[in-house]
Structures are given as structure tokens and as C-alpha cells.
Design a protein around this motif. Structure first.
Motif, PDB file in Angstrom:
ATOM      1  N   THR A   1     -15.399 -78.072  15.436  1.00 18.27           N
ATOM      2  CA  THR A   1     -15.394 -79.259  14.764  1.00 18.27           C
ATOM      3  C   THR A   1     -14.225 -79.348  13.641  1.00 18.27           C
ATOM      4  OG1 THR A   1     -17.969 -79.004  14.564  1.00 18.27           O
ATOM      5  CG2 THR A   1     -16.874 -80.343  12.893  1.00 18.27           C
TER       6      THR A   1
ATOM      7  N   LEU B   1     -15.667 -93.058  12.680  1.00 18.23           N
ATOM      8  CA  LEU B   1     -16.368 -91.934  12.896  1.00 18.23           C
ATOM      9  C   LEU B   1     -17.775 -92.383  12.861  1.00 18.23           C
ATOM     10  CD1 LEU B   1     -14.353 -89.370  10.603  1.00 18.23           C
ATOM     11  CD2 LEU B   1     -14.320 -89.593  13.323  1.00 18.23           C
TER      12      LEU B   1
ATOM     13  N   ARG C   1     -11.379 -80.587  15.818  1.00 16.66           N
ATOM     14  CA  ARG C   1     -11.535 -81.751  16.237  1.00 16.66           C
ATOM     15  C   ARG C   1     -11.026 -83.052  15.235  1.00 16.66           C
ATOM     16  NH1 ARG C   1     -16.245 -80.298  18.798  1.00 16.66           N
ATOM     17  NH2 ARG C   1     -17.589 -81.008  17.168  1.00 16.66           N
ATOM     18  N   HIS C   2     -11.186 -82.661  13.909  1.00 19.82           N
ATOM     19  CA  HIS C   2     -10.763 -83.537  13.012  1.00 19.82           C
ATOM     20  C   HIS C   2      -9.320 -83.242  12.379  1.00 19.82           C
ATOM     21  CE1 HIS C   2     -14.459 -85.577  12.439  1.00 19.82           C
ATOM     22  NE2 HIS C   2     -14.974 -84.405  12.350  1.00 19.82           N
ATOM     23  N   PHE C   3      -9.065 -81.959  12.481  1.00 26.14           N
ATOM     24  CA  PHE C   3      -7.635 -81.363  11.852  1.00 26.14           C
ATOM     25  C   PHE C   3      -7.024 -80.255  12.791  1.00 26.14           C
ATOM     26  CE2 PHE C   3     -10.768 -82.298   8.335  1.00 26.14           C
ATOM     27  CZ  PHE C   3      -9.805 -83.508   7.823  1.00 26.14           C
TER      28      PHE C   3
ATOM     29  N   ASN D   1     -19.602 -84.249   8.650  1.00 26.82           N
ATOM     30  CA  ASN D   1     -18.821 -83.199   8.865  1.00 26.82           C
ATOM     31  C   ASN D   1     -17.491 -83.173   8.436  1.00 26.82           C
ATOM     32  OD1 ASN D   1     -21.105 -81.798  10.189  1.00 26.82           O
ATOM     33  ND2 ASN D   1     -20.556 -82.620  12.060  1.00 26.82           N
ATOM     34  N   ARG D   2     -16.687 -84.129   8.492  1.00 24.56           N
ATOM     35  CA  ARG D   2     -15.201 -84.184   8.133  1.00 24.56           C
ATOM     36  C   ARG D   2     -15.362 -83.834   6.520  1.00 24.56           C
ATOM     37  NH1 ARG D   2     -11.057 -87.387   5.991  1.00 24.56           N
ATOM     38  NH2 ARG D   2      -9.243 -87.126   7.297  1.00 24.56           N
TER      39      ARG D   2
ATOM     40  N   ALA E   1     -20.492 -87.356  12.044  1.00 25.74           N
ATOM     41  CA  ALA E   1     -18.886 -86.923  12.133  1.00 25.74           C
ATOM     42  C   ALA E   1     -18.261 -86.974  10.668  1.00 25.74           C
ATOM     43  CB  ALA E   1     -18.146 -87.441  13.254  1.00 25.74           C
ATOM     44  N   ARG E   2     -18.558 -88.118  10.325  1.00 27.72           N
ATOM     45  CA  ARG E   2     -18.065 -88.295   8.848  1.00 27.72           C
ATOM     46  C   ARG E   2     -18.444 -87.262   7.963  1.00 27.72           C
ATOM     47  NH1 ARG E   2     -19.327 -93.082   8.763  1.00 27.72           N
ATOM     48  NH2 ARG E   2     -21.203 -93.157   7.564  1.00 27.72           N
TER      49      ARG E   2
END
Length: 200
Positions: free
Chosen positions: A51, A10, A54-56, A17-18, A14-15
Motif C-alpha cells: 500500500t 482516489l 503504491r502511493h509512494f 490509507n494514503r 485508498a484516500r
């Protein structure tokens, strides 16, 4: 060379945000259970719903990720205390923290004490944990066992207590303290439970 199926690392944003989504999810699920909408978790994390998705892609995926994150944090704490100079204090500090967290992290309590069959190598389908949780649960139980044995070796914990006994005590403690009338009763219950583990 990476295969086409290897996930790309990532980006830093992005990391971040996750991690924000996971932190918001941990708090939301702990306080309100899995019924919290993903859009509400996005709002608490300060990100857009896209967001989160996208991750989950599903709420179940986010819930599982939050459980694994809680377990990894607990494993890291157990590893840190495994090297403490005072094994007795380290053991009781870890258990005290675990019991306290279990009152607001029901998922963590279930992951730690909910599937004793998995730690002995039984098929996870016959237990209560999903397969993805079996490996970290085994790691955590092994670390708890290490903390226990070090505390016993220094005379801080009763010598007749086996790891399986301790896991059963924890499982019962998680269930009992969840029914406490308030924080004061919960603290008294914790004190009684921990005192019963001390060497006499």
C-alpha cells in the motif's frame, strides 16, 4: 474530457490509507529522520508495504509528500488566523506554534526559513528548497507577512520589522532552539524571541 494523463481521483478507502501513511510518516520522520524504513512506516500506519509503495514508490517521494503536507497544514493555520479579530494575538499565536513545531519537525523549519532567495523570485536551484516546495513556501511567507502587517497596524508588533527581517529571525530561531538543552530552556528562548518582536 480528462486527458489520458489526468490522475484518477482516489477511492475513499485508498484516500484513507494514503492519509494514514502520511500521518505515520510525519511522526516517524520527525522523531527519527529519513532513515526510517518504508516497511516500518507501513507497520505504524497499519497497512501493508504494498500500500505504501503504491502511493509512494520511493522513500524520497514519501518524505517530500510529508513535508508538503506539513506546509499545507501550516498554511491553513495561517489563513485561519489571518481573519482573527485580534491581529496581535493571532500573530504571536502563529509564531509560537511555528517555533514549537520546528523542534520536532525539522523539515517544516527548513521549508519555512531555509530558502529566502526563493521568496524573491530567484531560481530555486540556487537556494535550498526543491522546486516543488517553492510555491507553497512563497504562499506561507506571504501569509506570515499578512499576519505581521495586521499585527503592526494594531500596534502589537514593532513597526520597523520587515517581512525579510522576520524570516531571518525565524531561521535563526529554528537553528538556535534545535540546540537547546531541554524543553525549559527552549521555552525561555521562545519567550525572549517573541518578546523582542513586540512594540514598545
Amino acid at each position: 474530457m480528462d486527458s489520458p494523463n489526468t490522475p484518477r481521483p482516489l477511492r475513499a478507502d485508498a484516500r484513507r490509507n494514503r492519509e494514514r501513511v502520511l500521518a505515520a510518516a510525519r511522526e516517524a520522520f520527525a522523531a527519527e529522520g529519513i532513515s526510517v524504513p518504508l516497511d516500518e512506516i507501513a507497520r505504524r500506519a497499519g497497512v501493508g508495504p504494498g500500500t505504501v509503495y503504491r502511493h509512494f514508490p520511493t522513500k524520497e517521494a514519501l518524505f517530500h509528500a510529508a513535508i508538503l503536507d506539513n506546509m499545507e497544514r501550516t498554511i491553513a493555520r495561517a489563513r485561519e488566523l489571518s481573519a482573527a479579530a485580534d491581529p496581535g494575538s493571532a500573530f504571536f499565536e502563529f509564531l509560537g506554534g511555528l517555533l514549537a513545531e520546528s523542534t520536532v519537525k525539522r523539515d517544516l523549519a527548513d521549508a519555512v526559513g531555509g530558502n529566502l532567495s526563493a521568496q524573491s523570485g530567484a531560481d530555486a536551484a540556487h537556494g535550498q528548497l526543491s522546486p516543488e516546495f517553492v510555491a507553497p513556501q512563497k504562499t506561507l511567507v506571504a501569509l506570515i507577512g499578512s499576519l505581521l502587517h495586521r499585527a503592526q497596524d494594531c500596534g502589537a508588533v514593532r513597526p520597523d520589522l520587515a517581512v525579510d527581517d522576520l524570516m531571518l529571525v525565524l531561521k535563526g530561531a529554528f537553528m538556535a532552539t534545535a540546540q537547546a538543552a531541554g524543553d525549559e530552556q527552549r521555552r525561555r528562548a521562545f519567550a525572549v524571541i517573541l518578546d523582542g518582536l513586540r512594540a514598545r
